[in-house]
Design a protein around this motif. Structure first.
Motif, PDB file in Angstrom:
ATOM      1  N   ALA A 176       0.803  -1.231   0.000  1.00  0.00           N
ATOM      2  CA  ALA A 176       0.000   0.000   0.000  1.00  0.00           C
ATOM      3  C   ALA A 176       0.836   1.282   0.000  1.00  0.00           C
ATOM      4  CB  ALA A 176      -0.931   0.002   1.205  1.00  0.00           C
ATOM      5  N   CYS A 177       2.062   1.226   0.460  1.00  0.00           N
ATOM      6  CA  CYS A 177       2.945   2.404   0.474  1.00  0.00           C
ATOM      7  C   CYS A 177       4.285   1.900  -0.059  1.00  0.00           C
ATOM      8  CB  CYS A 177       3.097   2.955   1.890  1.00  0.00           C
ATOM      9  SG  CYS A 177       1.565   3.609   2.569  1.00  0.00           S
ATOM     10  N   ASP A 235       1.657   4.079  -4.454  1.00  0.00           N
ATOM     11  CA  ASP A 235       2.321   5.142  -3.704  1.00  0.00           C
ATOM     12  C   ASP A 235       1.701   6.464  -4.106  1.00  0.00           C
ATOM     13  OD1 ASP A 235       5.035   5.105  -1.867  1.00  0.00           O
ATOM     14  OD2 ASP A 235       4.602   7.075  -2.721  1.00  0.00           O
ATOM     15  N   GLU A 236       1.637   7.339  -3.098  1.00  0.00           N
ATOM     16  CA  GLU A 236       1.023   8.647  -3.307  1.00  0.00           C
ATOM     17  C   GLU A 236       1.949   9.561  -4.098  1.00  0.00           C
ATOM     18  OE1 GLU A 236      -1.229  11.037   0.033  1.00  0.00           O
ATOM     19  OE2 GLU A 236       0.906  11.049   0.395  1.00  0.00           O
ATOM     20  N   SER A 237       3.244   9.302  -4.013  1.00  0.00           N
ATOM     21  CA  SER A 237       4.212  10.260  -4.549  1.00  0.00           C
ATOM     22  C   SER A 237       4.520  10.016  -6.021  1.00  0.00           C
ATOM     23  CB  SER A 237       5.507  10.178  -3.714  1.00  0.00           C
ATOM     24  OG  SER A 237       6.561  10.748  -4.433  1.00  0.00           O
ATOM     25  N   LYS A 294      10.321  -3.493  -0.816  1.00  0.00           N
ATOM     26  CA  LYS A 294       9.534  -4.619  -0.295  1.00  0.00           C
ATOM     27  C   LYS A 294       8.638  -5.203  -1.380  1.00  0.00           C
ATOM     28  CE  LYS A 294       9.872  -2.821   4.370  1.00  0.00           C
ATOM     29  NZ  LYS A 294      10.244  -1.417   4.016  1.00  0.00           N
ATOM     30  N   ASP A 323       3.429  -0.417   4.858  1.00  0.00           N
ATOM     31  CA  ASP A 323       4.721   0.114   5.334  1.00  0.00           C
ATOM     32  C   ASP A 323       4.551   1.640   5.391  1.00  0.00           C
ATOM     33  OD1 ASP A 323       7.400   0.312   5.987  1.00  0.00           O
ATOM     34  OD2 ASP A 323       8.125   0.017   3.952  1.00  0.00           O
ATOM     35  N   VAL A 324       3.970   2.095   6.478  1.00  0.00           N
ATOM     36  CA  VAL A 324       3.433   3.466   6.536  1.00  0.00           C
ATOM     37  C   VAL A 324       4.509   4.552   6.524  1.00  0.00           C
ATOM     38  CG1 VAL A 324       1.259   2.967   7.717  1.00  0.00           C
ATOM     39  CG2 VAL A 324       3.361   3.249   9.068  1.00  0.00           C
ATOM     40  N   ALA A 368      -1.694   6.897  -6.024  1.00  0.00           N
ATOM     41  CA  ALA A 368      -2.928   7.286  -5.327  1.00  0.00           C
ATOM     42  C   ALA A 368      -2.661   7.378  -3.833  1.00  0.00           C
ATOM     43  CB  ALA A 368      -4.015   6.240  -5.571  1.00  0.00           C
ATOM     44  N   ALA A 407       6.784   2.853  -2.622  1.00  0.00           N
ATOM     45  CA  ALA A 407       8.026   3.415  -3.188  1.00  0.00           C
ATOM     46  C   ALA A 407       9.126   3.506  -2.133  1.00  0.00           C
ATOM     47  CB  ALA A 407       7.737   4.801  -3.750  1.00  0.00           C
ATOM     48  N   PRO A 408      10.376   3.212  -2.498  1.00  0.00           N
ATOM     49  CA  PRO A 408      10.888   2.947  -3.853  1.00  0.00           C
ATOM     50  C   PRO A 408      10.768   1.494  -4.297  1.00  0.00           C
ATOM     51  CG  PRO A 408      12.709   3.075  -2.302  1.00  0.00           C
ATOM     52  CD  PRO A 408      11.462   3.351  -1.511  1.00  0.00           C
ATOM     53  N   ALA A 445      -3.519   5.691  -0.829  1.00  0.00           N
ATOM     54  CA  ALA A 445      -4.046   4.335  -0.616  1.00  0.00           C
ATOM     55  C   ALA A 445      -5.326   4.363   0.215  1.00  0.00           C
ATOM     56  CB  ALA A 445      -2.985   3.469   0.061  1.00  0.00           C
TER      57      ALA A 445
HETATM   58  C1  LIG Z   1       8.337   3.961   4.359  1.00  0.00           C
HETATM   59  S1  LIG Z   1       8.123   4.495   2.744  1.00  0.00           S
HETATM   60  C2  LIG Z   1       7.830   2.979   1.909  1.00  0.00           C
HETATM   61  C3  LIG Z   1       9.081   2.187   1.626  1.00  0.00           C
HETATM   62  C4  LIG Z   1       8.793   0.977   0.735  1.00  0.00           C
HETATM   63  N1  LIG Z   1       7.768   0.131   1.284  1.00  0.00           N
HETATM   64  C5  LIG Z   1      10.030   0.142   0.480  1.00  0.00           C
HETATM   65  O1  LIG Z   1      10.263  -0.851   1.167  1.00  0.00           O
HETATM   66  O2  LIG Z   1      10.789   0.472  -0.437  1.00  0.00           O
HETATM   67  C6  LIG Z   1       6.515   5.163   2.801  1.00  0.00           C
HETATM   68  C7  LIG Z   1       5.927   5.530   1.442  1.00  0.00           C
HETATM   69  O3  LIG Z   1       4.551   5.854   1.642  1.00  0.00           O
HETATM   70  C8  LIG Z   1       4.170   6.794   0.685  1.00  0.00           C
HETATM   71  N2  LIG Z   1       2.894   7.355   1.160  1.00  0.00           N
HETATM   72  C9  LIG Z   1       2.694   8.256   2.137  1.00  0.00           C
HETATM   73  N3  LIG Z   1       1.380   8.444   2.332  1.00  0.00           N
HETATM   74  C10 LIG Z   1       0.730   7.626   1.466  1.00  0.00           C
HETATM   75  C11 LIG Z   1      -0.637   7.364   1.174  1.00  0.00           C
HETATM   76  N4  LIG Z   1      -1.613   7.978   1.846  1.00  0.00           N
HETATM   77  N5  LIG Z   1      -0.925   6.475   0.214  1.00  0.00           N
HETATM   78  C12 LIG Z   1       0.055   5.845  -0.471  1.00  0.00           C
HETATM   79  N6  LIG Z   1       1.374   6.058  -0.251  1.00  0.00           N
HETATM   80  C13 LIG Z   1       1.685   6.939   0.703  1.00  0.00           C
HETATM   81  C14 LIG Z   1       5.360   7.729   0.623  1.00  0.00           C
HETATM   82  O4  LIG Z   1       5.371   8.424  -0.612  1.00  0.00           O
HETATM   83  C15 LIG Z   1       6.520   6.758   0.763  1.00  0.00           C
HETATM   84  O5  LIG Z   1       7.012   6.396  -0.493  1.00  0.00           O
END
Ligand SMILES: C[S@@+](CC[C@H](N)C(=O)[O-])C[C@H]1O[C@@H](n2cnc3c(N)ncnc32)[C@H](O)[C@@H]1O
Length: 433
Positions: free
Chosen positions: A250-251, A275-277, A257, A320-321, A300, A253-254, A302
């Motif tokens: 659900a989150c 990812d939102e970004s 995971k 992975d918030v 989007a 980037a990059p 999530a």
């Molecule tokens: C901790 S990083 C994720 C790292 C990723 N899981 C990895 O292992 O490479 C948190 C990600 O959440 C994204 N993010 C933050 N709020 C979000 C939302 N409401 N919906 C989707 N992505 C979101 C950020 O842009 C960021 O890329």
């Protein structure tokens, strides 16, 4: 600012000023590096990371030495002196070079009226040596609020956490199990003259004796391995992935995971990575391409499921918030300058909101893994406890592991100078209808 005509210490001072004004090193350093001759780049990088790491210690000393603060329009010279103090206290640079070249850098930054002050402060610093830290903020080189919060949250571990945050993290790899076994890849590393050992907890992890450029790693471009901390690798051991499952990251980037998920179970029916970004999502695709994997990517929020969800529930969700990232300070020491105490409550609100939203699209019988790279309970087991009060049917699955500390609702890994980052995991299951 045009960096190409500036000495690297002046560039470093300007980069640090940008960090003080809210930009992360990963946002502002790449441009600065690209403007310098290649032979100066490692030094610029080391100075920027090192000065952030020791900022609160060095800033304490500099403020003691300055009779009055530098005027705001000349603030870059405050940072220039921090850079020089970093080199005097923490590097092997010859003192005369640091002193002379810092004065030159002051001139190059167009502040000739401050060269006398810079020279005087640095000569005194050199002559008198480092003062005893006056408080825990300068002793451990962290902002006061972080020291206090960690002391309060981790009465038995706070000093070890702060010390670990000031070390340089090892470089750790995740072997792509679709290509090699860990033993096979360890052998390739040995043959290439790269010292390495198996990680203790992550089954596919390899920790290098010292960092190397990824291009030196055997078959890196062909997807043999990825760079990923050991704690981050543990997510797939908790997801219980099985062929045919529909999985949501659900989150994403990059994409570290997302790729680990795809590598660990080749026959998943579908993996969706959100990812939102807009800036970060393309990095997921780059990682997938290098590893020859595929997933559906969606940009989007999530939590706004109406906007992107097709109505088919997921068997597995990794959440992975976004968090304070206080478990990875040793890799990102600029977090000490960027994070504010007031960030934590809003972050916790976002985390709980995302968790509730993801819960609503998890299949009955499905599993959700909640993860952060934070060491603050407010973002970790307290989120899970708050969630369990709201969703009384949710089942917390105990994590039976030899890593981390049991927090009643999840497990916390604290940063370990010899191995993994600080991380938190909790596993939740939705009972069958
Ligand atoms: C901790 S990083 C994720 C790292 C990723 N899981 C990895 O292992 O490479 C948190 C990600 O959440 C994204 N993010 C933050 N709020 C979000 C939302 N409401 N919906 C989707 N992505 C979101 C950020 O842009 C960021 O890329």
């Amino acid at each position: 600012m045009f960096y190409d005509s500036l000495p690297f210490r002046a560039v470093a001072a300007d980069v640090l000023l940008a960090v003080e004004n809210g930009q992360s090193l990963s946002q502002c350093l790449p441009y600065a590096l690209s403007q310098l001759p290649p032979e100066q780049r490692p030094q610029l990088q080391a100075i920027c990371y090192g000065t952030c790491r020791w900022f609160h210690r060095l800033d304490g000393e500099l403020n003691q030495r300055l009779k009055k603060p530098i005027r705001k329009p000349d603030r870059v010279i405050h940072h220039l002196m921090l850079v020089a103090l970093f080199q005097l206290r923490f590097s092997e640079q010859a003192t005369y070079a640091v002193l002379n070249e810092t004065v030159e850098a002051c001139r190059a930054l167009d502040r000739p009226h401050l060269t006398g002050l810079v020279n005087g402060v640095l000569r005194a610093a050199e002559r008198e040596g480092a003062p005893e830290p006056s408080d825990d903020s300068s002793r451990f080189s962290h902002p006061v609020w972080m020291v206090e919060k960690l002391r309060h949250n981790w009465p038995e571990h706070w000093q070890a956490i702060l010390d670990a945050n000031n070390t340089q993290a090892p470089m750790t790899l995740r072997v792509n199990a679709l290509r090699f076994s860990r033993d096979e890849y360890l052998k390739l590393l040995t043959d290439a003259g790269i010292g390495a050992k198996a990680t203790r907890f992550a089954p596919l992890g390899i920790q290098l004796e010292r960092p190397v450029p990824v291009d030196n790693l055997p078959w890196f471009e062909d997807g043999a391995v990825s760079v990923q901390d050991e704690a981050a690798q543990l997510c797939t051991t908790l997801m219980d992935l099985q062929p045919g499952q529909r999985v949501l990251d659900a989150c994403a980037a990059p994409g570290g995971k997302t790729c680990a998920i795809l590598e660990s179970c080749a026959e998943l029916s579908e993996v969706i990575a959100i990812d939102e970004s807009q800036d970060r999502l393309p990095r997921v695709q780059e990682n997938l391409d290098r590893l020859d994997l595929s997933a559906s990517l969606i940009q989007a929020d999530a939590a706004d499921t109406e906007q992107w969800w097709d109505g088919q529930a997921f068997d597995r969700i990794l959440l992975d918030v976004p968090c304070s990232a206080t478990g990875v300070i040793r890799r990102h020491p600029d977090i000490k300058l960027l994070r504010r105490e007031s960030d934590i409550v809003p972050l916790a609100g976002i985390q709980l909101g995302l968790l509730n939203a993801m819960w609503s699209i998890l299949k009955p019988g499905g599993r959700l893994v909640y993860a952060t790279c934070s060491v603050f309970p407010q973002e970790n087991h307290r989120i899970i406890q708050r969630f369990l009060k709201q969703q009384e049917h949710a089942q917390l699955i105990p994590i039976d592991a030899s890593w981390g500390l049991d927090m009643d609702a999840g497990r916390n890994l604290l940063p370990d100078p010899n191995s993994h980052d600080g991380f938190f995991y909790a596993v939740l299951e939705k009972p069958d209808a």
